[in-house]
Enzyme design. Sequence first.
Site, PDB file in Angstrom:
ATOM      1  N   ASP A 125      -0.131   1.906   8.395  1.00  0.00           N
ATOM      2  CA  ASP A 125      -0.769   1.193   9.512  1.00  0.00           C
ATOM      3  C   ASP A 125       0.010   1.334  10.819  1.00  0.00           C
ATOM      4  O   ASP A 125      -0.535   1.089  11.894  1.00  0.00           O
ATOM      5  CB  ASP A 125      -0.920  -0.300   9.189  1.00  0.00           C
ATOM      6  CG  ASP A 125      -1.914  -0.550   8.069  1.00  0.00           C
ATOM      7  OD1 ASP A 125      -2.468   0.437   7.545  1.00  0.00           O
ATOM      8  OD2 ASP A 125      -2.140  -1.720   7.723  1.00  0.00           O
ATOM      9  N   GLU A 156     -10.260  -0.430  10.958  1.00  0.00           N
ATOM     10  CA  GLU A 156     -10.617  -1.301   9.837  1.00  0.00           C
ATOM     11  C   GLU A 156     -10.586  -2.793  10.186  1.00  0.00           C
ATOM     12  O   GLU A 156     -11.409  -3.577   9.730  1.00  0.00           O
ATOM     13  CB  GLU A 156      -9.606  -1.012   8.736  1.00  0.00           C
ATOM     14  CG  GLU A 156      -9.784  -1.686   7.453  1.00  0.00           C
ATOM     15  CD  GLU A 156      -8.654  -1.314   6.495  1.00  0.00           C
ATOM     16  OE1 GLU A 156      -8.970  -0.796   5.424  1.00  0.00           O
ATOM     17  OE2 GLU A 156      -7.473  -1.533   6.800  1.00  0.00           O
ATOM     18  N   TYR A 178      -7.895   5.726   1.688  1.00  0.00           N
ATOM     19  CA  TYR A 178      -7.220   6.153   0.463  1.00  0.00           C
ATOM     20  C   TYR A 178      -6.976   7.668   0.462  1.00  0.00           C
ATOM     21  O   TYR A 178      -6.084   8.151  -0.223  1.00  0.00           O
ATOM     22  CB  TYR A 178      -8.020   5.703  -0.758  1.00  0.00           C
ATOM     23  CG  TYR A 178      -8.113   4.189  -0.808  1.00  0.00           C
ATOM     24  CD1 TYR A 178      -7.027   3.437  -1.217  1.00  0.00           C
ATOM     25  CD2 TYR A 178      -9.247   3.519  -0.373  1.00  0.00           C
ATOM     26  CE1 TYR A 178      -7.059   2.052  -1.206  1.00  0.00           C
ATOM     27  CE2 TYR A 178      -9.298   2.129  -0.352  1.00  0.00           C
ATOM     28  CZ  TYR A 178      -8.199   1.406  -0.767  1.00  0.00           C
ATOM     29  OH  TYR A 178      -8.232   0.031  -0.747  1.00  0.00           O
ATOM     30  N   GLU A 179      -7.762   8.414   1.260  1.00  0.00           N
ATOM     31  CA  GLU A 179      -7.600   9.873   1.336  1.00  0.00           C
ATOM     32  C   GLU A 179      -6.238  10.269   1.902  1.00  0.00           C
ATOM     33  O   GLU A 179      -5.777  11.389   1.690  1.00  0.00           O
ATOM     34  CB  GLU A 179      -8.678  10.479   2.259  1.00  0.00           C
ATOM     35  CG  GLU A 179     -10.083  10.422   1.742  1.00  0.00           C
ATOM     36  CD  GLU A 179     -10.758   9.057   1.920  1.00  0.00           C
ATOM     37  OE1 GLU A 179     -10.079   8.090   2.303  1.00  0.00           O
ATOM     38  OE2 GLU A 179     -11.957   8.966   1.653  1.00  0.00           O
ATOM     39  N   GLY A 180      -5.623   9.355   2.669  1.00  0.00           N
ATOM     40  CA  GLY A 180      -4.397   9.743   3.376  1.00  0.00           C
ATOM     41  C   GLY A 180      -3.146   9.057   2.870  1.00  0.00           C
ATOM     42  O   GLY A 180      -2.038   9.482   3.174  1.00  0.00           O
ATOM     43  N   ASP A 198       5.090  -7.776   5.533  1.00  0.00           N
ATOM     44  CA  ASP A 198       5.127  -8.873   4.555  1.00  0.00           C
ATOM     45  C   ASP A 198       6.251  -8.655   3.538  1.00  0.00           C
ATOM     46  O   ASP A 198       6.997  -9.575   3.221  1.00  0.00           O
ATOM     47  CB  ASP A 198       3.787  -8.966   3.808  1.00  0.00           C
ATOM     48  CG  ASP A 198       2.678  -9.529   4.692  1.00  0.00           C
ATOM     49  OD1 ASP A 198       2.986 -10.353   5.569  1.00  0.00           O
ATOM     50  OD2 ASP A 198       1.508  -9.136   4.509  1.00  0.00           O
ATOM     51  N   LYS A 237       7.953   0.704   5.772  1.00  0.00           N
ATOM     52  CA  LYS A 237       6.838   1.519   5.270  1.00  0.00           C
ATOM     53  C   LYS A 237       5.511   0.938   5.697  1.00  0.00           C
ATOM     54  O   LYS A 237       5.366  -0.280   5.700  1.00  0.00           O
ATOM     55  CB  LYS A 237       6.907   1.541   3.741  1.00  0.00           C
ATOM     56  CG  LYS A 237       5.713   2.115   3.057  1.00  0.00           C
ATOM     57  CD  LYS A 237       5.059   1.169   2.034  1.00  0.00           C
ATOM     58  CE  LYS A 237       4.342   0.003   2.636  1.00  0.00           C
ATOM     59  NZ  LYS A 237       3.521  -0.781   1.713  1.00  0.00           N
ATOM     60  N   THR A 238       4.566   1.683   6.060  1.00  0.00           N
ATOM     61  CA  THR A 238       3.134   1.368   6.113  1.00  0.00           C
ATOM     62  C   THR A 238       2.420   2.432   6.942  1.00  0.00           C
ATOM     63  O   THR A 238       2.877   2.781   8.037  1.00  0.00           O
ATOM     64  CB  THR A 238       2.778  -0.032   6.674  1.00  0.00           C
ATOM     65  OG1 THR A 238       1.347  -0.126   6.723  1.00  0.00           O
ATOM     66  CG2 THR A 238       3.320  -0.350   8.050  1.00  0.00           C
ATOM     67  N   LYS A 274     -27.119  16.807  14.753  1.00  0.00           N
ATOM     68  CA  LYS A 274     -28.196  15.877  14.416  1.00  0.00           C
ATOM     69  C   LYS A 274     -27.720  14.505  13.931  1.00  0.00           C
ATOM     70  O   LYS A 274     -28.538  13.668  13.622  1.00  0.00           O
ATOM     71  CB  LYS A 274     -29.131  16.505  13.384  1.00  0.00           C
ATOM     72  CG  LYS A 274     -28.486  16.848  12.058  1.00  0.00           C
ATOM     73  CD  LYS A 274     -29.526  17.392  11.077  1.00  0.00           C
ATOM     74  CE  LYS A 274     -28.877  17.749   9.757  1.00  0.00           C
ATOM     75  NZ  LYS A 274     -29.772  18.308   8.789  1.00  0.00           N
ATOM     76  N   ARG A 286       1.494  -5.694  -5.117  1.00  0.00           N
ATOM     77  CA  ARG A 286       1.493  -6.633  -3.986  1.00  0.00           C
ATOM     78  C   ARG A 286       1.958  -8.045  -4.370  1.00  0.00           C
ATOM     79  O   ARG A 286       1.641  -9.007  -3.667  1.00  0.00           O
ATOM     80  CB  ARG A 286       0.094  -6.709  -3.371  1.00  0.00           C
ATOM     81  CG  ARG A 286      -0.344  -5.448  -2.631  1.00  0.00           C
ATOM     82  CD  ARG A 286      -1.498  -5.721  -1.698  1.00  0.00           C
ATOM     83  NE  ARG A 286      -2.017  -4.529  -1.058  1.00  0.00           N
ATOM     84  CZ  ARG A 286      -1.499  -4.012   0.066  1.00  0.00           C
ATOM     85  NH1 ARG A 286      -0.488  -4.581   0.645  1.00  0.00           N
ATOM     86  NH2 ARG A 286      -2.023  -2.916   0.580  1.00  0.00           N
ATOM     87  N   MET A 292      -8.456   3.186   8.076  1.00  0.00           N
ATOM     88  CA  MET A 292      -7.570   2.105   7.629  1.00  0.00           C
ATOM     89  C   MET A 292      -6.643   1.632   8.733  1.00  0.00           C
ATOM     90  O   MET A 292      -6.445   2.334   9.729  1.00  0.00           O
ATOM     91  CB  MET A 292      -6.734   2.572   6.437  1.00  0.00           C
ATOM     92  CG  MET A 292      -7.289   2.084   5.131  1.00  0.00           C
ATOM     93  SD  MET A 292      -6.113   2.327   3.812  1.00  0.00           S
ATOM     94  CE  MET A 292      -7.116   1.750   2.440  1.00  0.00           C
ATOM     95  N   GLY A 293      -6.051   0.515   8.470  1.00  0.00           N
ATOM     96  CA  GLY A 293      -5.183  -0.150   9.427  1.00  0.00           C
ATOM     97  C   GLY A 293      -5.655  -1.585   9.435  1.00  0.00           C
ATOM     98  O   GLY A 293      -6.545  -1.927  10.207  1.00  0.00           O
ATOM     99  N   GLY A 321       0.819  -1.214   0.000  1.00  0.00           N
ATOM    100  CA  GLY A 321       0.000   0.000   0.000  1.00  0.00           C
ATOM    101  C   GLY A 321       0.848   1.258   0.000  1.00  0.00           C
ATOM    102  O   GLY A 321       1.935   1.292   0.578  1.00  0.00           O
TER     103      GLY A 321
HETATM  104  P1  FBP Z   1       0.533  -1.951   3.610  1.00  0.00           P
HETATM  105  O1  FBP Z   1       0.501  -2.795   4.836  1.00  0.00           O
HETATM  106  O2  FBP Z   1       0.934  -2.671   2.397  1.00  0.00           O
HETATM  107  O3  FBP Z   1       1.329  -0.702   3.834  1.00  0.00           O
HETATM  108  O4  FBP Z   1      -0.942  -1.430   3.299  1.00  0.00           O
HETATM  109  C1  FBP Z   1      -1.728  -0.866   4.257  1.00  0.00           C
HETATM  110  C2  FBP Z   1      -3.130  -0.595   3.786  1.00  0.00           C
HETATM  111  O5  FBP Z   1      -3.310   0.766   3.490  1.00  0.00           O
HETATM  112  C3  FBP Z   1      -4.132  -1.066   4.836  1.00  0.00           C
HETATM  113  O6  FBP Z   1      -4.383  -0.039   5.762  1.00  0.00           O
HETATM  114  C4  FBP Z   1      -5.313  -1.474   4.004  1.00  0.00           C
HETATM  115  O7  FBP Z   1      -6.068  -2.491   4.609  1.00  0.00           O
HETATM  116  C5  FBP Z   1      -4.684  -2.000   2.756  1.00  0.00           C
HETATM  117  O8  FBP Z   1      -3.463  -1.326   2.612  1.00  0.00           O
HETATM  118  C6  FBP Z   1      -5.547  -1.818   1.538  1.00  0.00           C
HETATM  119  O9  FBP Z   1      -4.824  -2.203   0.425  1.00  0.00           O
HETATM  120  P2  FBP Z   1      -5.455  -2.342  -1.021  1.00  0.00           P
HETATM  121  O10 FBP Z   1      -5.851  -0.973  -1.471  1.00  0.00           O
HETATM  122  O11 FBP Z   1      -4.363  -2.945  -1.818  1.00  0.00           O
HETATM  123  O12 FBP Z   1      -6.641  -3.242  -0.854  1.00  0.00           O
END
Ligand code: FBP
Length: 544
Positions: A201, A307, A418-420, A172, A198-199, A238, A141, A246-247, A77
Site C-alpha cells: 500500500d 480500493e 492479489y495479482e501483484g 498495524d 512492509k506493505t 469500444k 493477521r 489495492m491500497g 498482507g
Molecule cells: P497490509 O497492509 O497488511 O500490507 O495489506 C495490504 C493489503 O494488500 C491491502 O491492499 C488490502 O486491502 C488488504 O491487504 C487485503 O488483505 P486480505 O487479503 O487479508 O483481505
Amino acid sequence: MEKSALQIARAAYQPKLPKALLGPVVAKEGKPTQSVGNQEEIKALFPNTYGMPVIEFVPGEQKQLEPFNVGIILSGGQAPGGHNVISGLFDGVKSLNPANKLYGFILGPGGLVDHNYMEITPEIMDEYRNTGGFDIIGSGRTKLEEVDQFEKGIQILRELGIKALVIIGGDDSNTNACVLAEYYAAKQYGVQVIGCPKTIDGDLKNEQIETSFGFDTACKTYSELIGNIQRDCNSARKYWHFIKLMGRSASHIALECALQCQPNICLISEEVEEKNMSLDDVVTYIAQAVADRAAEGNNFGTVLIPEGLIEFIPAIKKLIAQLNDILATPEAQNLGRSAQIDFVKNHISKENLEVFNSLPTSVARQLALDRDPHGNVQVSLIETEKLLSAMVAVKLEQWKKEGKYVGKFGTQHHFFGYEGRCAAPSNYDADYCYSLGFNASRLIANGKTGYMSVVRNTTAPAAEWIAGGVPITMMMNMEKRNGKMKPVIRKALVELDGAPFKFFASKRAEWAKQTAYVYPGPIQYWGPTEVCDQPTKTLQLEHQ
Ligand code: FBP
C-alpha cells in the site's frame, strides 16, 4: 520443488547492500526523538522505548557476541520481497556467527502464540532467495496485543534461545511490535523486538522511511497489466475499463500506476475527502470525462479507482466511524450477522441512516459487518469499480434524456490486488529487502529493541544507501480503533501538496481528453539500468 528457467536464473542473483553494511559496523546515534503526536500519552505508554535516538550504521569495530538465535514473523498482507528480508537477516546473523540460528513462526503472529515454528536452514533459505510470496513460513493477521499472548510468546522464545524477534509488517503490525518491545523491556525479559516496513500500500512511510517494501514491485506489476489493458482498449476502442487497485486506505498505488500509465482518469481518495465530494460528485466527474471523449468520437477509456475510495467520501467516512463505535459495543458483538444489521440501523443517527440506505445493499452490508482483526473495513471485498460504472451509466442515460450527446458506454471491470502481492521482487525490492533484513541483524547485534530497520537514500545506487534504525515510538500518535483511543503508527496518506500528486494534477486534464497511454511492459531483471533498476515515479518525484 520444480522451478522455471527464470526462477533458476533469479535464484543466483546476489542482492546489493549499502557500502556501510559490507563490513563491521557501529551505531552512530542522533538526538533523542519525540512521537509525531500525543507526546505525553505515548511517552507514558512506552516509558522504556520512548525518546530513543535515530541511528545510522557506520564502519567500526563490531563487538564479539556469543552465538544467539533470532525469530522472524511475516505479518499481514503479502508484499514482494518478504523472502529477501528473511535471506538478508539469515545471511546477516550467520555472518556474525555461523552457529546462530533463524526460526520462522508459521502463519504470522499466531505462530508465536501457538508455538508453531520451523528452523530456517541454509537449504530451505536457498529455495526462496529472490522469490515473491511469503510461503516460506506463511503470514497471518492475528493481532498481538494481549499480555497473555506476550507471555505465551516469551515461553517459546526462551525455549528456542531466541534473543531477538523481527516482525515484518505494515503500520498495524509494527505498532504491535512496538507494544511487544515495550512489554519485554519493562519485564526485563532480555528479548529484543525489531520491525521491518512492509506493505504494497506504500502508506508506511515518513521522514525516515522512504517507502515500504513491496510497493515498487506491486505497482510495476499492476502497471504492466494496466498498460496491456490500455493497448487492448486503444485497439478495440469500444470499452471503458474500470480498474480498482489495492491500497486499503491511501491511494499511493493508484497514483503511482497513473504516473506510470497515464490513464484517462485516476481517482485519488485523499482529494475526494479534501474537496468534500459526494458519491454523486465522483460519478459526475467520471461521466463528464466519458461524455467529453465521446464528443471526439472516443467511446473508450480507462479509470483507476483506489480500493479505499468509499471510506474517504466524507459522508460515508462519518457513517463508518459511527458504525465502528456501534459494532464495538458488547451488545452488538453478541449478535448474529443479520441481527447486527438491524441493531446498527436502530442505533445510528438519522443523517447516517440516510447515507446507509442510499448505498447498494451489498456495499452497506460490507460497511456494517466484516472487519479485519485490526478493526479495518475490508475494502478489498467492496466492488467499487462495478458500483461506479453502474452509477455512471445511470447518469449518462439521464443526460441523454436531457438531450446531451454521451456516445456509447460499454464497460469492463477489473480488480488488481492479489495479482501483484506475490510477484517476484523487482531489482529495487530484491536489494531493498535484502538490505532491510541484513540491517536488522546489525540492529540486533547492537542491542537495539523497539526499532524499525530503515534503509534510506534509495534513489541513489545501492552502494550509497544509508542503513540504520528508527525508534517505532517516533512514528506514533493516538487514534480511535474499535471504539477506543490507541497508540498507533500514523499512516502516510497521499499528500495533495506533495510532488507526485502535483505532477499528476498538472497532467490529468490532458490525459482525460487525449489518449496518452503509456505501456510500461513487464518488470525486467537484466538489461540497462534505466530499464531494470528505476525506483517508483513516486519516489523519484519525492526526491527531485
Ligand atoms: P497490509 O497492509 O497488511 O500490507 O495489506 C495490504 C493489503 O494488500 C491491502 O491492499 C488490502 O486491502 C488488504 O491487504 C487485503 O488483505 P486480505 O487479503 O487479508 O483481505
